[in-house]
Design an enzyme around this catalytic site. Sequence first.
Site, PDB file in Angstrom:
ATOM      1  N   LEU A 137       0.862  -1.102  -0.079  1.00 53.70           N
ATOM      2  CA  LEU A 137      -0.322  -0.133   0.010  1.00 53.70           C
ATOM      3  C   LEU A 137       1.046   1.322  -0.216  1.00 53.70           C
ATOM      4  CD1 LEU A 137      -2.794   1.584   0.321  1.00 53.70           C
ATOM      5  CD2 LEU A 137      -2.509   1.091   2.904  1.00 53.70           C
ATOM      6  N   SER A 144       0.608   7.568   6.159  1.00 50.56           N
ATOM      7  CA  SER A 144      -0.654   7.739   7.067  1.00 50.56           C
ATOM      8  C   SER A 144      -1.557   8.177   5.993  1.00 50.56           C
ATOM      9  CB  SER A 144      -0.327   8.751   8.164  1.00 50.56           C
ATOM     10  OG  SER A 144       0.738   8.400   9.040  1.00 50.56           O
ATOM     11  N   ARG A 280      21.529 -13.232  38.358  1.00 47.88           N
ATOM     12  CA  ARG A 280      22.519 -12.326  38.696  1.00 47.88           C
ATOM     13  C   ARG A 280      22.738 -11.784  40.029  1.00 47.88           C
ATOM     14  NH1 ARG A 280      27.163  -9.584  37.013  1.00 47.88           N
ATOM     15  NH2 ARG A 280      27.274  -7.441  37.570  1.00 47.88           N
ATOM     16  N   GLY A 351      21.604  -4.489  32.991  1.00 52.06           N
ATOM     17  CA  GLY A 351      22.765  -3.893  33.335  1.00 52.06           C
ATOM     18  C   GLY A 351      23.566  -3.542  31.868  1.00 52.06           C
ATOM     19  N   GLU A 375       1.520  -0.626   9.916  1.00 45.80           N
ATOM     20  CA  GLU A 375       0.125  -0.701   9.858  1.00 45.80           C
ATOM     21  C   GLU A 375      -0.725   0.229  10.533  1.00 45.80           C
ATOM     22  OE1 GLU A 375      -1.350  -4.720   9.978  1.00 45.80           O
ATOM     23  OE2 GLU A 375       0.589  -5.410   9.233  1.00 45.80           O
ATOM     24  N   SER A 378       0.948   5.260  15.516  1.00 42.99           N
ATOM     25  CA  SER A 378       0.218   5.468  17.063  1.00 42.99           C
ATOM     26  C   SER A 378      -0.628   6.389  16.816  1.00 42.99           C
ATOM     27  CB  SER A 378       1.043   5.693  18.471  1.00 42.99           C
ATOM     28  OG  SER A 378       1.790   4.256  18.306  1.00 42.99           O
ATOM     29  N   ASN A 379      -0.253   7.653  16.280  1.00 46.98           N
ATOM     30  CA  ASN A 379      -1.269   8.505  16.075  1.00 46.98           C
ATOM     31  C   ASN A 379      -2.453   8.367  15.223  1.00 46.98           C
ATOM     32  OD1 ASN A 379       0.097  10.686  17.497  1.00 46.98           O
ATOM     33  ND2 ASN A 379       0.862  11.785  15.968  1.00 46.98           N
TER      34      ASN A 379
HETATM   35  C1  LIG Z   1       9.928  -1.879   8.713  1.00 52.53           C
HETATM   36  C2  LIG Z   1       8.565  -1.571   7.808  1.00 52.53           C
HETATM   37  C3  LIG Z   1       7.635  -2.200   7.288  1.00 52.53           C
HETATM   38  C4  LIG Z   1       6.474  -1.943   6.494  1.00 52.53           C
HETATM   39  N1  LIG Z   1       5.830  -2.677   5.954  1.00 52.53           N
HETATM   40  C5  LIG Z   1       4.719  -2.308   5.327  1.00 52.53           C
HETATM   41  C6  LIG Z   1       4.186  -3.307   4.150  1.00 52.53           C
HETATM   42  O1  LIG Z   1       4.195  -4.310   4.134  1.00 52.53           O
HETATM   43  N2  LIG Z   1       3.301  -2.734   3.370  1.00 52.53           N
HETATM   44  C7  LIG Z   1       2.767  -1.392   3.411  1.00 52.53           C
HETATM   45  O2  LIG Z   1       2.113  -1.021   2.533  1.00 52.53           O
HETATM   46  N3  LIG Z   1       3.443  -0.371   4.211  1.00 52.53           N
HETATM   47  C8  LIG Z   1       4.313  -0.904   4.894  1.00 52.53           C
HETATM   48  N4  LIG Z   1       5.247  -0.104   5.694  1.00 52.53           N
HETATM   49  C9  LIG Z   1       5.043   1.360   5.691  1.00 52.53           C
HETATM   50  C10 LIG Z   1       4.288   1.948   7.191  1.00 52.53           C
HETATM   51  O3  LIG Z   1       2.766   1.573   7.076  1.00 52.53           O
HETATM   52  C11 LIG Z   1       4.310   3.422   7.080  1.00 52.53           C
HETATM   53  O4  LIG Z   1       5.765   3.629   7.284  1.00 52.53           O
HETATM   54  C12 LIG Z   1       3.530   4.058   8.059  1.00 52.53           C
HETATM   55  O5  LIG Z   1       2.095   4.062   7.474  1.00 52.53           O
HETATM   56  C13 LIG Z   1       3.733   5.384   8.390  1.00 52.53           C
HETATM   57  O6  LIG Z   1       3.839   6.121   6.964  1.00 52.53           O
HETATM   58  P1  LIG Z   1       4.932   7.339   6.844  1.00 52.53           P
HETATM   59  O7  LIG Z   1       6.319   6.364   7.057  1.00 52.53           O
HETATM   60  O8  LIG Z   1       4.676   7.843   5.418  1.00 52.53           O
HETATM   61  O9  LIG Z   1       4.899   8.329   7.958  1.00 52.53           O
HETATM   62  P2  LIG Z   1       3.822   9.612   7.871  1.00 52.53           P
HETATM   63  O10 LIG Z   1       2.774   9.226   7.470  1.00 52.53           O
HETATM   64  O11 LIG Z   1       4.829  10.758   6.921  1.00 52.53           O
HETATM   65  O12 LIG Z   1       4.149  10.197   9.396  1.00 52.53           O
HETATM   66  C14 LIG Z   1       5.175  10.630  10.099  1.00 52.53           C
HETATM   67  C15 LIG Z   1       4.449  11.321  11.486  1.00 52.53           C
HETATM   68  O13 LIG Z   1       3.480  12.211  11.068  1.00 52.53           O
HETATM   69  C16 LIG Z   1       2.270  11.644  12.003  1.00 52.53           C
HETATM   70  N5  LIG Z   1       1.157  11.935  11.387  1.00 52.53           N
HETATM   71  C17 LIG Z   1       0.790  11.883  10.199  1.00 52.53           C
HETATM   72  N6  LIG Z   1      -0.421  12.416  10.108  1.00 52.53           N
HETATM   73  C18 LIG Z   1      -0.812  12.850  11.078  1.00 52.53           C
HETATM   74  C19 LIG Z   1      -2.181  13.135  11.394  1.00 52.53           C
HETATM   75  N7  LIG Z   1      -3.177  13.392  10.574  1.00 52.53           N
HETATM   76  N8  LIG Z   1      -2.406  13.554  12.620  1.00 52.53           N
HETATM   77  C20 LIG Z   1      -1.321  13.329  13.645  1.00 52.53           C
HETATM   78  N9  LIG Z   1      -0.155  12.882  13.314  1.00 52.53           N
HETATM   79  C21 LIG Z   1       0.325  12.442  12.103  1.00 52.53           C
HETATM   80  C22 LIG Z   1       2.558  10.135  12.169  1.00 52.53           C
HETATM   81  O14 LIG Z   1       1.761   9.590  13.217  1.00 52.53           O
HETATM   82  C23 LIG Z   1       4.119   9.982  12.191  1.00 52.53           C
HETATM   83  O15 LIG Z   1       4.453  10.301  13.413  1.00 52.53           O
HETATM   84  C24 LIG Z   1       6.249  -0.592   6.584  1.00 52.53           C
HETATM   85  C25 LIG Z   1       7.193   0.348   7.267  1.00 52.53           C
HETATM   86  C26 LIG Z   1       8.233  -0.050   7.922  1.00 52.53           C
HETATM   87  C27 LIG Z   1       9.185   0.815   8.506  1.00 52.53           C
END
Ligand SMILES: Cc1cc2nc3c(=O)[nH]c(=O)nc-3n(C[C@H](O)[C@H](O)[C@H](O)COP(=O)(O)OP(=O)(O)OC[C@H]3O[C@@H](n4cnc5c(N)ncnc54)[C@H](O)[C@@H]3O)c2cc1C
Length: 392
Positions: A137, A144, A280, A351, A375, A378-379
Site C-alpha cells: 500500500l 498515514s 545475577r 545492566g 500498519e 500510534s497517532n
Molecule cells: C519496517 C517497515 C515495514 C513496513 N511494511 C509495510 C508493508 O508491508 N506494506 C505497506 O504498505 N507499508 C509498510 N510499511 C509502511 C508503514 O505502514 C508506514 O511507514 C506508516 O504507515 C507511516 O507512514 P510514513 O512512514 O509515511 O509516515 P508519515 O505518514 O509521514 O507520518 C510521520 C509522522 O506524522 C504523524 N502524522 C501523520 N499524519 C498525521 C495526522 N493526521 N495527525 C497526527 N499525526 C500525523 C505520524 O503519526 C508520524 O508520527 C512499513 C514500514 C516499515 C518501517
Amino acid sequence: MSFASLTAPVSPAPLTQLSDDESLFFESIEEFARHEIAPHVREMDEHAKIPRTLVDKLFDLGVMAVEIPEEFGGAGASFFHAVLAVEALSRVDASVGVLVDVHNTLCINALLRWGSVDIKRRYLSKLAGGSLGAYALSEAGSGSDAFALTTRAVRDGDEFRLTGRKLWITNGNEADVFIVLATVDPAAGYRGITAFIVERGFQGFTVGKKEDKLGIRASSTCELLLEDCRVPVDNVLGDLGKGHKVAMETLNEGRIGIGAQMVGIAQGALDAAVAYTKERRQFGRAIADFQGVQFQLARAAVDVEAARLMVYNAARLRDAGQPFLTEAAMCKLFSSEVAEEVASLAMNLYGGYGFVKDYPVEKFFRDAKIGQIYEGTSNMQLQTIAKQLLAP
Ligand SMILES: Cc1cc2nc3c(=O)[nH]c(=O)nc-3n(C[C@H](O)[C@H](O)[C@H](O)COP(=O)(O)OP(=O)(O)OC[C@H]3O[C@@H](n4cnc5c(N)ncnc54)[C@H](O)[C@@H]3O)c2cc1C
C-alpha cells in the site's frame, strides 16, 4: 426495577484460556521456535536475512496457511490461531513473527475476504504450498495518508498496466504474491483505488532497494518497482474502485496481528528479565531479591497481561463476526507501547549486559519500536479510537 427474571448465563471461557487445540497449536509453535529459530536469531539479525530453509520449515509446520480452507491445502483454522502463531514466534524472533503475520493476516486474509472463486482457486493453494505473500500500500509520498497513493493502473484489453513505486514492503525480498493498491482514476480520489494481485514474475515488476533497519532486521522491507507491469483483469481483487475498502478492512485485521507480535516481544523480554534477575548477584544476593526489582517485574507482568487480553479480545471479536475496529486500534497502540517499555526495562535490569549483542534484550528493544510505526502509526490508531469515541 427487579432483577428477579435474570438467569445465570453460560459463562464464556476466560479470555486467556485457550481451547485444547489452541494450546497444542501454541505449544508446538513455541517448541519449533525454541529449536529451529532461537539458535539462528543473532545471525539472522546480523545478516538481515531469514533463510529460505526456515521459511520452508514454517510452511511445513502449518503456520503459513492457518485460515486457508483445507480444500486449498490449509489448516482451515481461525484468525485467533494466526494471532497465536505470531505471538509464539515473536517471543523468539519478531522478524519471523512479522513474516508469518503479513502472509496470513494481510495477504491471505484479503484473498479470503475479497477473492472471487477463481482467485481463491488460483492463489490460496499457492500461498499454502510455499509461495510467500506481501501487501503493498505505502509509497514515498503516502504513508498515514494512504489514499494519496499515485501508482497508476490503466486498462489495456484483458490487462491492466501498473506504473508506480511502492515503498517499505515487508516480505518484498522473498514474496511471490503481492497485493498491490493502485488507482484506476486519480481524479476520483479514494474511489479510484483498486487492489490487484501481482506475481513476482509478471512483466514490468521488479523488487528494488532493501532497507537497512534498526529492528526486525531479518524481515525484508523493500521497494517495489512497477513499470508498465501487466496484470490480468482477472487479478483485480474485489471491485474496481473499492480498493480502499480492501486496504482498510485488511489493515484493521492486520493490526491485531501486530498487537500479537508486540505481546510476543514483551513476553520474550519479560521472560529474559525474570531469568536474568534470578541469576545475577549483587550485594551478595540475586538482584531479583530486591523489592525495587520485584516491583518493576510485577508492573511489567501486569502490562503484558493487559496487552494480551486486549489482543485476544480483538481477535475473538473478529472471529465472532462482531465489530472490532476500535479494539484492534487500541490493542496495537497499547501493546506496542508495552513492548517498548518492557524491553527497555529488561535492558535496564541486565545492566551493561543489556546493551550488548551477546544477550537477547537489546534486540527486543530494537524490534519493539516498529510496532508504533507500521500498519498505522500510534497517532493514526488514536485518530481511529477518537473518531469512534466522538461519533454522534
Ligand atoms: C519496517 C517497515 C515495514 C513496513 N511494511 C509495510 C508493508 O508491508 N506494506 C505497506 O504498505 N507499508 C509498510 N510499511 C509502511 C508503514 O505502514 C508506514 O511507514 C506508516 O504507515 C507511516 O507512514 P510514513 O512512514 O509515511 O509516515 P508519515 O505518514 O509521514 O507520518 C510521520 C509522522 O506524522 C504523524 N502524522 C501523520 N499524519 C498525521 C495526522 N493526521 N495527525 C497526527 N499525526 C500525523 C505520524 O503519526 C508520524 O508520527 C512499513 C514500514 C516499515 C518501517
